[in-house]
Design an enzyme around this catalytic site. Structure first.
Site, mmCIF file in Angstrom:
data_model
loop_
_atom_site.group_PDB
_atom_site.id
_atom_site.type_symbol
_atom_site.label_atom_id
_atom_site.label_comp_id
_atom_site.label_asym_id
_atom_site.label_seq_id
_atom_site.Cartn_x
_atom_site.Cartn_y
_atom_site.Cartn_z
ATOM 1 N N SER A 132 0.822 -1.199 0.000
ATOM 2 C CA SER A 132 0.000 0.000 0.000
ATOM 3 C C SER A 132 0.859 1.253 0.000
ATOM 4 O O SER A 132 1.944 1.279 0.572
ATOM 5 C CB SER A 132 -0.919 0.025 1.229
ATOM 6 N N LYS A 189 -4.472 -6.589 3.955
ATOM 7 C CA LYS A 189 -4.465 -5.510 2.956
ATOM 8 C C LYS A 189 -5.896 -5.173 2.521
ATOM 9 O O LYS A 189 -6.242 -3.999 2.313
ATOM 10 C CB LYS A 189 -3.634 -5.940 1.746
ATOM 11 N N HIS A 192 -7.417 -3.123 5.178
ATOM 12 C CA HIS A 192 -6.842 -1.779 5.028
ATOM 13 C C HIS A 192 -7.610 -0.993 3.972
ATOM 14 O O HIS A 192 -8.004 0.155 4.184
ATOM 15 C CB HIS A 192 -5.364 -1.882 4.635
ATOM 16 N N ASN A 193 -7.832 -1.615 2.824
ATOM 17 C CA ASN A 193 -8.530 -0.922 1.738
ATOM 18 C C ASN A 193 -9.979 -0.613 2.109
ATOM 19 O O ASN A 193 -10.512 0.435 1.753
ATOM 20 C CB ASN A 193 -8.491 -1.767 0.464
ATOM 21 N N GLU A 196 -9.977 2.260 4.297
ATOM 22 C CA GLU A 196 -9.703 3.403 3.421
ATOM 23 C C GLU A 196 -10.989 3.903 2.760
ATOM 24 O O GLU A 196 -11.239 5.119 2.692
ATOM 25 C CB GLU A 196 -8.687 2.981 2.357
#
Length: 481
Positions: A132, A189, A192-193, A196
């Site tokens: 990222s 991940k 995380h996205n 986001e």
């Protein structure tokens, strides 16, 4: 010139992310062999930005493998999906026992679960790593979230931690650590996205409230976000939002943000997180609302038609803008806490489901720098899990529980104001609903269970004795009637 068989790592795929990662690796003193399916792309790179002694261009996968010293480490930066499977099939016969294949794409975690087993069965090691930070992060220091074959970690750790972003008082803590087995890295991940997505939607709603509800200009918005970036909300996304409000369109002289069509796109990782949350039975409502908000924005033509027919309240601006700005800041911070709490609850549920020994504090530090959601706030999350490794919900940590209590009045006022003046804030609303739902010892699901039992004999549990029960509702109703 680096000789054959002496490169530290190989990289396949020289699109923007691959090219910048290659340059990052080379800049840390490691030698790297690179390959792209289109030979001209490889040659353009090695003759341009990559023209340096420790970068070796290869015109075939055989050449790439031959250029590496054992145990060989090959990183794939290609589009996620079938292309990765095909590339793995091609690489396996070229590699030797103990060599490492690394997937740095935005891969679905289930594919990494499967591929780890397949590659290990062939005698090799496999890593699926989240990367990222975008183009700049890849070049200067990304956040890396590797998972897969544990035996592969010592082989790639020096390189990965050298190229990763650094945080901490001395700037020496790498935003990269081992996440867990098989697909754990890509799952982290994905979360995380998803976070986001939630962060971006919350910021957009704060912007729209300040613009529509307080009448702020773009210059004033830039000043507000600049101030916010000095406190609790200090983060990359707040920083770039501040910058966006200052940029003018060179063609028209207007603010660029006002010339951009309000029709958002998505690449799918937010949707994955939402779908998997439903599978696990955890309420990741922030990412779901953020995905839906993008879907609604995409209905631009329909919204334009509806705007001429559907009525709402007259838009009125707040008569005390400075006070409202502070209330929106507090609502944004409280909503952000709820959003991250949901992300961590989903990580914990997935870890239990897949038997991943996740370190939640370490994950917060991996996200502290290099990545899109990097923020000062993540240090508070790290401290919360350091104090209570088995913390059930982030909102229960003393710091966050206190912050939510302090922000609560403003949070509710902002949402009530949005509803009153007709400004849509779905992420703010679902964040508060999650908080209110979680803090109540009782919820109306007792009625829901009665309904299910009434029409489908689905049974229910009781508050006063153990067991599973079913009621013949019509019979009892007749008896009382």
């Amino acid at each position: 010139m680096t000789t054959q068989g002496s490169c530290d790592i190989g990289l396949i795929g020289l699109a923007v992310m691959g090219e910048n990662l290659a340059l990052n690796i080379a800049s840390r003193g490691y030698s790297i062999a690179v390959f792209n399916r289109t030979t001209s792309v490889t040659d353009a790179f090695t003759g341009g930005r990559g023209k340096q002694p420790n970068v070796v261009g290869c015109h075939s996968l055989t050449d790439l493998v031959a250029a590496l010293k054992p145990p060989r480490k090959v990183m794939m930066m290609v589009k996620a999906g079938p292309a990765v499977d095909e590339l793995i099939k091609t690489l396996i016969p070229l590699l030797s026992k103990g060599d490492v294949i690394i997937d740095g794409g935005n891969t679905h975690y289930a594919d990494s679960e499967r591929r780890t087993k397949e590659v290990e069965a062939a005698g090799l090691l496999y890593i699926g790593t989240g990367v990222s930070g975008g183009e700049e992060g890849a070049l200067k220091g990304p956040s890396l979230m590797p998972g897969g074959s544990k035996a592969a970690w010592p082989l790639v750790q020096p390189i990965f931690q050298a190229i990763a972003a650094k945080v901490g008082p001395k700037g020496d803590i790498p935003c990269c650590d081992w996440v867990g087995p098989r697909g754990a890295g890509h799952y982290v991940k994905m979360v995380h996205n998803g976070i986001e997505y939630g962060d971006m939607q919350l910021i957009c709603e704060a912007y729209w409230l300040l613009k529509q509800g307080a009448g702020l200009s773009n210059d004033q918005l830039a000043d507000v976000f600049a101030q916010w970036n000095k406190g609790e909300l200090d983060s990359y996304l707040i920083e770039i939002t501040r910058d966006i409000f200052t940029v003018k369109d060179p063609d028209t002289g207007d603010f660029m943000v006002d010339r951009i069509l309000d029709k958002a796109g998505a690449k799918g990782t937010g949707k994955w997180m939402s779908q998997l949350a439903l599978d696990l039975g955890v309420p990741s409502t922030l990412v779901t609302e953020a995905v839906y908000a993008r879907c609604l924005s995409a209905l631009k033509e329909a919204r334009v038609r509806a705007s001429k027919l559907l009525k709402g309240p007259d838009l009125t601006t707040h008569d005390r803008p400075a006070e409202f700005i502070e209330q929106v800041r507090q609502a944004l911070y409280a909503s952000k806490i709820a959003s991250y709490a949901q992300g961590y609850v989903q990580l914990a549920a997935a870890a239990k489901e897949h038997e991943w020994p996740l370190d939640y504090g370490a994950i917060a530090m991996m996200w502290r720098g290099g990545c899109i959601i990097r923020a000062q706030f993540l240090e508070r999350i790290y401290e919360a899990y350091k104090a209570q490794p088995a913390l059930e919900n982030l909102m229960l940590a003393p710091y966050f529980a206190d912050a939510l209590a302090k922000a609560q009045q403003s949070w509710r006022h902002v949402i009530a104001t949005a509803a009153t003046i007709g400004v849509p804030v779905p992420a703010f609303m679902t964040a508060l609903a999650y908080y209110d739902g979680y803090r109540h010892a009782t919820l109306p699901a007792n009625l829901l269970q009665a309904q299910r039992d009434y029409f489908g004999a689905h049974t229910y549990e009781r508050t006063d004795k153990p067991g599973t029960f079913h009621t013949e509702w019509l019979d009892l109703r007749r008896a009382v009637g």
